[in-house]
Design an enzyme around this catalytic site. Structure first.
Site, PDB file in Angstrom:
ATOM      1  N   MET A   1     -12.608 -75.859 -53.384  1.00 17.13           N
ATOM      2  CA  MET A   1     -13.382 -75.938 -54.619  1.00 17.13           C
ATOM      3  C   MET A   1     -12.443 -75.912 -55.803  1.00 17.13           C
ATOM      4  O   MET A   1     -11.566 -75.057 -55.896  1.00 17.13           O
ATOM      5  CB  MET A   1     -14.365 -74.768 -54.696  1.00 17.13           C
ATOM      6  CG  MET A   1     -15.272 -74.785 -55.907  1.00 17.13           C
ATOM      7  SD  MET A   1     -16.540 -73.494 -55.823  1.00 17.13           S
ATOM      8  CE  MET A   1     -15.540 -72.008 -55.925  1.00 17.13           C
ATOM      9  N   CYS A   2     -12.573 -76.845 -56.698  1.00 18.85           N
ATOM     10  CA  CYS A   2     -11.779 -76.840 -57.927  1.00 18.85           C
ATOM     11  C   CYS A   2     -12.130 -75.609 -58.753  1.00 18.85           C
ATOM     12  O   CYS A   2     -13.095 -74.915 -58.471  1.00 18.85           O
ATOM     13  CB  CYS A   2     -12.065 -78.098 -58.744  1.00 18.85           C
ATOM     14  SG  CYS A   2     -11.816 -79.642 -57.852  1.00 18.85           S
ATOM     15  N   GLN A   3     -11.349 -75.358 -59.782  1.00 17.19           N
ATOM     16  CA  GLN A   3     -11.680 -74.260 -60.686  1.00 17.19           C
ATOM     17  C   GLN A   3     -11.613 -74.736 -62.129  1.00 17.19           C
ATOM     18  O   GLN A   3     -10.810 -75.599 -62.489  1.00 17.19           O
ATOM     19  CB  GLN A   3     -10.764 -73.057 -60.464  1.00 17.19           C
ATOM     20  CG  GLN A   3     -11.043 -72.378 -59.129  1.00 17.19           C
ATOM     21  CD  GLN A   3     -10.740 -70.898 -59.139  1.00 17.19           C
ATOM     22  OE1 GLN A   3     -10.616 -70.255 -60.172  1.00 17.19           O
ATOM     23  NE2 GLN A   3     -10.628 -70.325 -57.954  1.00 17.19           N
TER      24      GLN A   3
ATOM     25  N   ASN B   1     -16.480 -79.047 -61.244  1.00 20.13           N
ATOM     26  CA  ASN B   1     -16.132 -78.351 -60.016  1.00 20.13           C
ATOM     27  C   ASN B   1     -17.325 -78.466 -59.083  1.00 20.13           C
ATOM     28  O   ASN B   1     -18.431 -78.026 -59.422  1.00 20.13           O
ATOM     29  CB  ASN B   1     -15.813 -76.878 -60.319  1.00 20.13           C
ATOM     30  CG  ASN B   1     -15.982 -75.979 -59.112  1.00 20.13           C
ATOM     31  OD1 ASN B   1     -15.827 -76.418 -57.975  1.00 20.13           O
ATOM     32  ND2 ASN B   1     -16.303 -74.726 -59.362  1.00 20.13           N
TER      33      ASN B   1
END
Length: 290
Positions: free
Chosen positions: A1-3, A108
């Site tokens: 997962m991106c942030q 995200n």
């Protein structure tokens, strides 16, 4: 997962402290190693810096830390690729012009079956087109295209918030849609799973980063009139009270405070464990996080 990381303030502010902790999640304290970007509004202009290498070891990130740019609106993103290859074209935040001003967007999550959204007879790309091949840039172009077609001239922020809320609810049907959006005046944040925020104002105190052994006394570097809202996927400090957005909550920040809110159910807050499990199920996150 991106942030995600966002900052909205009532006076130009240095994001160095928050960015120092945030950038370490790009390869030291977490696994988001597929590039990063950060953009600073300065009046009507934007300074944007991107790299397709891990943020924690990027010389571009080092330069930003030493630069000490002050801004009222900042958006940053560290990427864990789930859609589109690792490249500068796919690096957030994305930037486009609308009504004579720049807009920034970082996402995200993971959206699927977007062809069903983007090929409807009621929608055509007449002005905005993606450069890269991420789901994130596709929906950013979709949002701006809808706004441009509905409003030839810039409407009020109240009208914009209501329209963006409807578009966000529709896009959220296609998957995980946590994002931050700004036009340099205000900042909008939306959570499907995880997003937190804190508003710092007088009386200021000390803050200690979670991802690094760094503490700052904000009372020594601010004035009593300063007000700073920081938005992040996960809290950046260990000794402050961060608030988590509920699922499908949409907030608008301006001058460091919340000026508009839409929240279907404020008790519907997803746990970090469940959010990471959902992200991992669609290939958007590792099994562990800070």
């Amino acid at each position: 997962m991106c942030q995600l990381l966002g900052m909205n303030c009532n006076t130009p502010t240095d994001i160095t402290f928050s960015f120092e902790g945030f950038r370490r999640r790009g390869g030291v304290t977490d696994h988001h190693i597929d590039g990063f970007g950060i953009a600073f509004f300065e009046g009507k202009g934007v300074r944007i810096y991107q790299d397709d290498t891990p943020c924690a070891s990027s010389p571009v990130a080092e330069m930003i830390q030493s630069y000490g740019i002050k801004s009222k609106n900042v958006i940053a993103h560290i990427r864990k690729a789930s859609s589109g290859q690792i490249s500068l074209a796919n690096t957030h935040p994305f930037m486009r012009e609308l009504w004579g001003e720049y807009w920034l967007f970082a996402h995200n999550g993971h959206l699927t079956h977007l062809d069903q959204l983007l090929t409807k007879p009621t929608f055509t790309y007449s002005y905005y087109r993606p450069v890269g091949n991420t789901d994130s840039e596709q929906v950013f172009c979709y949002i701006l295209e809808q706004l441009r077609q509905q409003f030839p001239e810039k409407p009020s922020k109240e009208c914009l918030f209501a329209t963006i809320q409807k578009l966000t609810a529709h896009i959220s049907e296609y998957g995980i849609f946590n994002y931050i959006l700004s036009n340099g005046e205000w900042m909008i944040a939306h959570a499907t799973t995880l997003l937190h925020y804190i508003i710092r104002q007088a009386p200021f105190g000390e803050a200690r980063l979670i991802d690094d052994d760094i503490t700052i006394d904000f009372a020594a570097v601010t004035t009593p009139k300063d007000r700073v809202a920081v938005i992040a996927t996960l809290p950046l400090t260990a000794n402050e009270c961060w608030k988590q957005l509920a699922r499908n909550e949409l907030l608008m920040f301006e001058e460091g405070m919340i000026v508009a809110r839409n929240c279907p159910d404020e008790t519907d807050v997803m746990s970090i464990k469940d959010a990471l499990a959902l992200a991992a199920a669609v290939g958007a996150a590792p099994e562990s996080v800070v």
